[in-house]
Scaffold this motif. Structure first.
Motif, PDB file in Angstrom:
ATOM      1  N   PHE A  48      40.590  33.363  50.192  1.00 10.16           N
ATOM      2  CA  PHE A  48      40.113  34.195  49.091  1.00 10.16           C
ATOM      3  C   PHE A  48      39.290  33.385  48.092  1.00 10.16           C
ATOM      4  O   PHE A  48      38.317  33.902  47.515  1.00 10.16           O
ATOM      5  CB  PHE A  48      41.299  34.885  48.409  1.00 10.16           C
ATOM      6  CG  PHE A  48      42.060  35.798  49.321  1.00 10.16           C
ATOM      7  CD1 PHE A  48      41.454  36.923  49.850  1.00 10.16           C
ATOM      8  CD2 PHE A  48      43.368  35.516  49.688  1.00 10.16           C
ATOM      9  CE1 PHE A  48      42.146  37.773  50.711  1.00 10.16           C
ATOM     10  CE2 PHE A  48      44.060  36.350  50.549  1.00 10.16           C
ATOM     11  CZ  PHE A  48      43.444  37.481  51.061  1.00 10.16           C
ATOM     12  N   ALA A  49      39.657  32.110  47.884  1.00  4.50           N
ATOM     13  CA  ALA A  49      38.877  31.266  46.973  1.00  4.50           C
ATOM     14  C   ALA A  49      37.461  31.076  47.500  1.00  4.50           C
ATOM     15  O   ALA A  49      36.485  31.134  46.731  1.00  4.50           O
ATOM     16  CB  ALA A  49      39.564  29.918  46.790  1.00  4.50           C
ATOM     17  N   VAL A  50      37.330  30.846  48.813  1.00  2.00           N
ATOM     18  CA  VAL A  50      36.002  30.705  49.414  1.00  2.00           C
ATOM     19  C   VAL A  50      35.216  31.997  49.252  1.00  2.00           C
ATOM     20  O   VAL A  50      34.023  31.984  48.898  1.00  2.00           O
ATOM     21  CB  VAL A  50      36.114  30.321  50.907  1.00  2.00           C
ATOM     22  CG1 VAL A  50      34.761  30.468  51.608  1.00  2.00           C
ATOM     23  CG2 VAL A  50      36.617  28.890  51.048  1.00  2.00           C
ATOM     24  N   ALA A  51      35.871  33.126  49.479  1.00  2.00           N
ATOM     25  CA  ALA A  51      35.185  34.420  49.370  1.00  2.00           C
ATOM     26  C   ALA A  51      34.714  34.673  47.939  1.00  2.00           C
ATOM     27  O   ALA A  51      33.555  35.055  47.705  1.00  2.00           O
ATOM     28  CB  ALA A  51      36.112  35.540  49.830  1.00  2.00           C
ATOM     29  N   TRP A  52      35.608  34.468  46.970  1.00  2.00           N
ATOM     30  CA  TRP A  52      35.236  34.684  45.571  1.00  2.00           C
ATOM     31  C   TRP A  52      34.122  33.732  45.144  1.00  2.00           C
ATOM     32  O   TRP A  52      33.160  34.127  44.474  1.00  2.00           O
ATOM     33  CB  TRP A  52      36.449  34.474  44.658  1.00  2.00           C
ATOM     34  CG  TRP A  52      37.504  35.531  44.706  1.00  2.00           C
ATOM     35  CD1 TRP A  52      38.801  35.371  45.112  1.00  2.00           C
ATOM     36  CD2 TRP A  52      37.396  36.909  44.319  1.00  2.00           C
ATOM     37  NE1 TRP A  52      39.495  36.549  45.011  1.00  2.00           N
ATOM     38  CE2 TRP A  52      38.655  37.508  44.520  1.00  2.00           C
ATOM     39  CE3 TRP A  52      36.351  37.682  43.823  1.00  2.00           C
ATOM     40  CZ2 TRP A  52      38.892  38.860  44.244  1.00  2.00           C
ATOM     41  CZ3 TRP A  52      36.588  39.031  43.547  1.00  2.00           C
ATOM     42  CH2 TRP A  52      37.844  39.599  43.757  1.00  2.00           C
ATOM     43  N   CYS A  53      34.246  32.450  45.520  1.00  2.00           N
ATOM     44  CA  CYS A  53      33.262  31.452  45.110  1.00  2.00           C
ATOM     45  C   CYS A  53      31.908  31.728  45.759  1.00  2.00           C
ATOM     46  O   CYS A  53      30.863  31.619  45.108  1.00  2.00           O
ATOM     47  CB  CYS A  53      33.759  30.057  45.478  1.00  2.00           C
ATOM     48  SG  CYS A  53      32.832  28.712  44.715  1.00  2.00           S
ATOM     49  N   ALA A  54      31.919  32.101  47.050  1.00  2.00           N
ATOM     50  CA  ALA A  54      30.670  32.428  47.735  1.00  2.00           C
ATOM     51  C   ALA A  54      29.986  33.613  47.064  1.00  2.00           C
ATOM     52  O   ALA A  54      28.757  33.630  46.887  1.00  2.00           O
ATOM     53  CB  ALA A  54      30.948  32.733  49.203  1.00  2.00           C
ATOM     54  N   GLY A  55      30.784  34.608  46.658  1.00  2.00           N
ATOM     55  CA  GLY A  55      30.216  35.748  45.950  1.00  2.00           C
ATOM     56  C   GLY A  55      29.571  35.348  44.640  1.00  2.00           C
ATOM     57  O   GLY A  55      28.481  35.830  44.294  1.00  2.00           O
ATOM     58  N   VAL A 222      41.379  30.709  40.439  1.00  2.00           N
ATOM     59  CA  VAL A 222      40.891  29.333  40.558  1.00  2.00           C
ATOM     60  C   VAL A 222      39.363  29.325  40.496  1.00  2.00           C
ATOM     61  O   VAL A 222      38.754  28.404  39.938  1.00  2.00           O
ATOM     62  CB  VAL A 222      41.396  28.653  41.854  1.00  2.00           C
ATOM     63  CG1 VAL A 222      40.703  29.163  43.090  1.00  2.00           C
ATOM     64  CG2 VAL A 222      41.233  27.137  41.748  1.00  2.00           C
ATOM     65  N   THR A 223      38.739  30.379  41.033  1.00  2.00           N
ATOM     66  CA  THR A 223      37.274  30.489  40.938  1.00  2.00           C
ATOM     67  C   THR A 223      36.846  30.707  39.492  1.00  2.00           C
ATOM     68  O   THR A 223      35.871  30.103  39.022  1.00  2.00           O
ATOM     69  CB  THR A 223      36.765  31.637  41.827  1.00  2.00           C
ATOM     70  OG1 THR A 223      37.204  31.419  43.173  1.00  2.00           O
ATOM     71  CG2 THR A 223      35.248  31.723  41.800  1.00  2.00           C
ATOM     72  N   LEU A 224      37.589  31.550  38.769  1.00  2.00           N
ATOM     73  CA  LEU A 224      37.300  31.752  37.347  1.00  2.00           C
ATOM     74  C   LEU A 224      37.443  30.445  36.574  1.00  2.00           C
ATOM     75  O   LEU A 224      36.671  30.171  35.647  1.00  2.00           O
ATOM     76  CB  LEU A 224      38.254  32.794  36.751  1.00  2.00           C
ATOM     77  CG  LEU A 224      37.930  34.269  36.959  1.00  2.00           C
ATOM     78  CD1 LEU A 224      38.923  35.121  36.162  1.00  2.00           C
ATOM     79  CD2 LEU A 224      36.504  34.599  36.530  1.00  2.00           C
ATOM     80  N   GLY A 225      38.444  29.647  36.952  1.00  2.00           N
ATOM     81  CA  GLY A 225      38.640  28.368  36.287  1.00  2.00           C
ATOM     82  C   GLY A 225      37.443  27.454  36.468  1.00  2.00           C
ATOM     83  O   GLY A 225      36.946  26.863  35.509  1.00  2.00           O
ATOM     84  N   HIS A 226      36.959  27.340  37.716  1.00  2.00           N
ATOM     85  CA  HIS A 226      35.786  26.504  37.975  1.00  2.00           C
ATOM     86  C   HIS A 226      34.578  27.007  37.191  1.00  2.00           C
ATOM     87  O   HIS A 226      33.825  26.227  36.593  1.00  2.00           O
ATOM     88  CB  HIS A 226      35.452  26.514  39.467  1.00  2.00           C
ATOM     89  CG  HIS A 226      36.452  25.798  40.321  1.00  2.00           C
ATOM     90  ND1 HIS A 226      36.956  24.563  40.004  1.00  2.00           N
ATOM     91  CD2 HIS A 226      37.036  26.141  41.498  1.00  2.00           C
ATOM     92  CE1 HIS A 226      37.810  24.176  40.936  1.00  2.00           C
ATOM     93  NE2 HIS A 226      37.871  25.119  41.852  1.00  2.00           N
ATOM     94  N   PHE A 227      34.396  28.328  37.191  1.00  2.00           N
ATOM     95  CA  PHE A 227      33.256  28.912  36.489  1.00  2.00           C
ATOM     96  C   PHE A 227      33.384  28.701  34.982  1.00  2.00           C
ATOM     97  O   PHE A 227      32.393  28.412  34.290  1.00  2.00           O
ATOM     98  CB  PHE A 227      33.157  30.406  36.803  1.00  2.00           C
ATOM     99  CG  PHE A 227      31.958  31.074  36.192  1.00  2.00           C
ATOM    100  CD1 PHE A 227      30.682  30.789  36.638  1.00  2.00           C
ATOM    101  CD2 PHE A 227      32.113  31.986  35.154  1.00  2.00           C
ATOM    102  CE1 PHE A 227      29.574  31.399  36.075  1.00  2.00           C
ATOM    103  CE2 PHE A 227      31.011  32.606  34.589  1.00  2.00           C
ATOM    104  CZ  PHE A 227      29.745  32.315  35.048  1.00  2.00           C
TER     105      PHE A 227
END
Length: 299
Positions: A48-55, A222-227
């Motif tokens: 899911f992290a890959v999917a969210w980040c790719a999006g 985790v994607t929100l955190g990176h962003f």
């Protein structure tokens, strides 16, 4: 936009990012407590992290640079981060979240020591004293007994070491690679490595619908955190924003108290406060230098 307004938004971005990381870790810990093995948790979250980040990369128009995220230097950085994250998830499944996060925050101190050793950079007495204080704080959190450190504490220390090595390797990564592209590449490497670890060392447990939703949310946060970190350093001055990275410890203690009914004992609280004070002290000292060392971010 005034400098004060820009810095305020940057601070808000960093607070948002550290809170997002803790929400991610909270969901992962909940799933491990439900009996799902750590590497499987990391693998499913990784999907899911890959999917969210790719999006997010697609939405921001950074997809043209994805290939640059897989250069040898970028992959070396991703490999160290992968090792750090895999040690971290196992430690998180065995130890209170606030304690794991606190030990993790000595990573910037290890980073300084490594750079000083291999680059022969002078640390100085003040910085050395602050680093020593940070390690004392970590010992207060780990609280070794007569038989030594617990397995969980050793895993947390190992995670901090590999995150420090990640940022040493990251110095060789081209600044032309967008942060989210590098994050996507790292997420893919973590996904592959955790999948191998799951198959080789664990018996797969089918997550319940609730736990699957927790892992979907974990990948999102985790994607929100990176962003959030990416935007925080874009909006504000790094020297102003960096100290607010240590809000991570506050969020972790709140998560432990509210979600897991855990609260660090007095020695651990003193250790957490010492680590945070040490990190903040390093940042304040390094403000006087042309290139301040920024905190190392968790996965």
């Amino acid at each position: 936009m005034s400098t004060a307004t820009s810095n305020a938004r940057g601070i808000a971005g960093m607070l948002f990012a550290t809170a997002s990381y803790v929400v991610c870790d909270t969901f992962m810990k909940l799933v491990t407590l439900a009996g799902v093995p750590p590497f499987e948790v990391l693998f499913v979250r990784g999907i899911f992290a890959v999917a969210w980040c790719a999006g997010l990369v697609l939405v921001l128009g950074q997809w043209r640079g994805v290939a640059r995220g897989f250069t040898p230097a970028s992959l070396a950085r991703a490999a160290f981060e992968t090792a750090g994250v895999m040690f971290y998830i196992v430690a998180l499944s065995m130890m209170p979240i606030a304690d794991v996060v606190a030990i993790e925050q000595i990573a910037p101190l290890i980073f300084i020591l490594i750079i000083a050793t291999i680059g022969r950079e002078r640390i100085g007495l003040v910085r050395f004293g602050l680093i020593a204080a940070g390690f004392v704080g970590a010992l207060l959190v780990a609280q070794p007994d007569a038989s030594g450190f617990s397995t969980a504490a050793l895993l947390a220390f190992a995670s901090a070491l590999f995150l420090a090595l990640r940022d040493v390797a990251g110095r060789k990564v081209s600044s032309d690679i967008p942060a989210l592209v590098a994050t996507l590449a790292t997420n893919i490497v973590v996904l592959a490595a955790s999948g191998i670890g799951m198959v080789v060392t664990e018996t797969v447990v089918l997550p319940s619908a609730r736990n699957t939703l927790y892992l979907v949310a974990s990948g999102f946060f985790v994607t929100l955190g990176h962003f959030g970190v990416f935007m925080a350093y874009r909006l504000g001055a790094p020297a102003v924003i960096a100290p607010f990275f240590y809000s991570f410890a506050v969020w972790a203690m709140l998560s432990g108290l509210i979600v897991f009914n855990e609260w660090p004992n007095p020695l651990a609280l003193l250790g957490i406060a010492t680590i945070v004070a040490s990190g903040l002290g390093i940042i304040l000292v390094d403000r006087r230098k042309p290139r301040p060392i920024e905190p190392i971010l968790p996965e």
